[in-house]
Design an enzyme around this catalytic site. Sequence first.
Site, PDB file in Angstrom:
ATOM      1  N   GLU A 346       0.857  -1.205   0.000  1.00 48.18           N
ATOM      2  CA  GLU A 346       0.000   0.000   0.000  1.00 48.18           C
ATOM      3  C   GLU A 346       0.891   1.252   0.000  1.00 48.18           C
ATOM      4  O   GLU A 346       0.706   2.171   0.784  1.00 48.18           O
ATOM      5  CB  GLU A 346      -0.902   0.021   1.239  1.00 48.18           C
ATOM      6  CG  GLU A 346      -1.617  -1.285   1.509  1.00 48.18           C
ATOM      7  CD  GLU A 346      -2.566  -1.226   2.686  1.00 48.18           C
ATOM      8  OE1 GLU A 346      -3.756  -1.467   2.470  1.00 48.18           O
ATOM      9  OE2 GLU A 346      -2.129  -0.936   3.806  1.00 48.18           O
ATOM     10  N   CYS A 442     -10.484   1.242   7.439  1.00 42.90           N
ATOM     11  CA  CYS A 442      -9.836   2.498   7.838  1.00 42.90           C
ATOM     12  C   CYS A 442     -10.401   3.703   7.087  1.00 42.90           C
ATOM     13  O   CYS A 442     -10.509   4.800   7.642  1.00 42.90           O
ATOM     14  CB  CYS A 442      -8.338   2.401   7.611  1.00 42.90           C
ATOM     15  SG  CYS A 442      -7.892   1.762   5.985  1.00 42.90           S
TER      16      CYS A 442
HETATM   17  O1  FUB Z   1      -2.949  -0.221   9.185  1.00 48.00           O
HETATM   18  C1  FUB Z   1      -4.024   0.651   9.466  1.00 48.00           C
HETATM   19  C2  FUB Z   1      -4.638   1.101   8.186  1.00 48.00           C
HETATM   20  O2  FUB Z   1      -5.140  -0.018   7.483  1.00 48.00           O
HETATM   21  C3  FUB Z   1      -3.689   1.747   7.217  1.00 48.00           C
HETATM   22  O3  FUB Z   1      -3.541   3.097   7.380  1.00 48.00           O
HETATM   23  C4  FUB Z   1      -4.293   1.404   5.915  1.00 48.00           C
HETATM   24  O4  FUB Z   1      -3.416   1.567   4.838  1.00 48.00           O
HETATM   25  C5  FUB Z   1      -4.747   0.000   6.127  1.00 48.00           C
HETATM   26  O5  FUB Z   1      -3.692  -0.884   5.942  1.00 48.00           O
HETATM   27 ZN    ZN Z   2      -7.795   3.604   4.509  1.00 44.68          ZN
END
Ligand code: FUB
Ligand code: ZN
Length: 675
Positions: A346, A442
């Site tokens: 990501e 999230c």
């Molecule tokens: O790890 C917490 C949140 O979940 C991150 O900010 C997002 O990218 C997702 O992985």
């Molecule tokens: Zn998110």
Amino acid sequence: MSDKISAPLSLRSVRVTDAFWSREMDLIRTAVIPYQWDALNDRIPDAAPSWWAHNMRAAARAVAAKKAGGGYTPAQRNCGFTVYPEEGTAPRDDSFYGFVFQDSDGYKWLEAAAYQLAVKPDKELQKQAQEAIDLICAAQEEDGYLNTYYTLTGREKAFTNLKDHHELYCFGHLTEAAVAWKQATGKDDLLNVARRFGRCIADKFGPGKERGCPGHEIAEMALYRLYEETGEAEWKELAQRFLDVRGTEPSTFALEENRRLKKEGKKELPVTAARYTYYQAHKPVREMDEAVGHAVRQMYLASGMADEARLANDEAMLAACERLWRSAVSEKMYVTGGVGGTHVGEAFSRPYDLPSDTAYSETCAAIGLAFFARRMLQLRPKAEYADVMERALYNTVLSGMALDGKSFFYVNPLEVDPAACETDERLSHVKPVRQKWFGCACCPPNIARILSSLGQYIATQSDNTLYIHLYIGSEITAKMNGQEITLKLDADLQKGTARLTVLSGETEGTLAFRAPAWADNLRAAASGAQHTQFVDGYWLASGRWQAGDTVDIAFDISVQAVAASPLVRETMHQVCYTWGPWVYCAEEADNGKNLHLLRACPERTGEARFTEKQIGGLTLPALTVPGKRVAAPENAPLYAPWQPSETEETKITLIPYFAWNNRGKGEMRVWIETE
Ligand code: FUB
Ligand code: ZN
């Protein structure tokens, strides 16, 4: 740097009146927040469960049992990053489910609720928020520790995996919510929960204690916020400690991993920091020069660093922030204000690697970019920061949510072919339609919290200067020179005009207006100004202001065909169309299938015309631009000697990117071929 520093106005000081944005904010209040409360309580049929309320209740029972002296033996041990009920069995009341950071979803929801309550009382919402807070209070352990995952799976393991297990991330979101709740309601209940957990963390990792820092940043900026709210130096010191430890040798992440490996009798790792790029823990923060690793983490870290630069007058930190900014926005940002070019981790990819179809561009990362931009604006009011903040807000942040507020994108691609997403594993992260909820949720509550606090992005104020960053109609109350002054900002982007009217009050001061990068030929006139100048992309009018005074801003705003740097391989010979802050895209619903066959004619952009389109109950300014369509006969051989392609004239219809996928599943493209 101190003379330039500015702060957002207080929550109640900016009331958004703009037709478009107040609809968004109302939608969040009336639809999104209630929907998300149901989601947190697992009441949305056919949606991935949240487990938030379930986990809080289970943890509250565990804490109650401990307090009653009966002790508590967790039903689960050694759980992984995600925990789900065993196949075919019902969830257990005493068990944790979901991702290790599930607690944070409810904290984000609470923060959004608090912002809404700050501007509009709502008994039902206040009751739900209080219910959530009571639950959180009950789940807090006696020593202040608060994390349902570890309470339910073995407290003895707490703080043993800061790298991956998000305890400090959850603390950060709790703290953000607590400050917002205090500011909205004046109540200390949640703030005291955050303080107690904060002290528990500081006892372990504070200055002079064990070295440690968050694996997923946000605690840093949350702690600075807690410090600014309470004036309690311990929070600033804890934030500084986290920043100072990050990326130094020996790596705390390696050390904690080694402790685990040693217990398991396995070979230990080298303790060098360099391997922790994904976590932005690869070098000391003041030496950082490239936006790397997990994009949300990087943006949250940069935001915390900018807070440190501002609050500690830390020039080295400011310089690092400027380098990170340059790397993120000049080499790694999508035209839609999204960041994170690769789904692997990501993460930020290498410079100029900005693929359209495999893009990650997580909604949270664009939100993080807006956080960072606003903090850079607070440090130095340069229009460039506001341009980027606006780009992220108007495009990727908004595209993260359907127009009815009931489904969400996590990933925001710039090109979608549903058939490819549904069959090609390389695209499995790209959803062709918004989802009702996510196992890892999230993004949805993050959208709710940023849009609910939009007022904090419209204007900031340094001692005697009020900066208008975003042309969003609003009513603003500010104190300048100790005098209260109320202003009304009206903006009509369609006409390219904005007017600020002094409604009441009288004071000396400077009113500053951004000249957006997308506008030409800015004209400005102010009835009360004695002195005007242009600095860093802001037109500044200084003088004595009183009721009835007006400042008029006008600019030329036109449809633009935009090309990316030739170094971006993916978009070579492609253009996208923008109009003001909006990026446009083509959808199958208007242009048929096979959008890759469209050819744009950027040299004829002057022929672009606006048409109104009804999408999701909104009337939106769609565009038609002249273009061509390449003929693709069905019986064409797979390979044949080259010849010029046959094209026919067509009109390409474009809609604002944020509104795509509100008319069913279909192809979408931001970038259109030109050759
Ligand atoms: O790890 C917490 C949140 O979940 C991150 O900010 C997002 O990218 C997702 O992985
Ligand atoms: Zn998110």
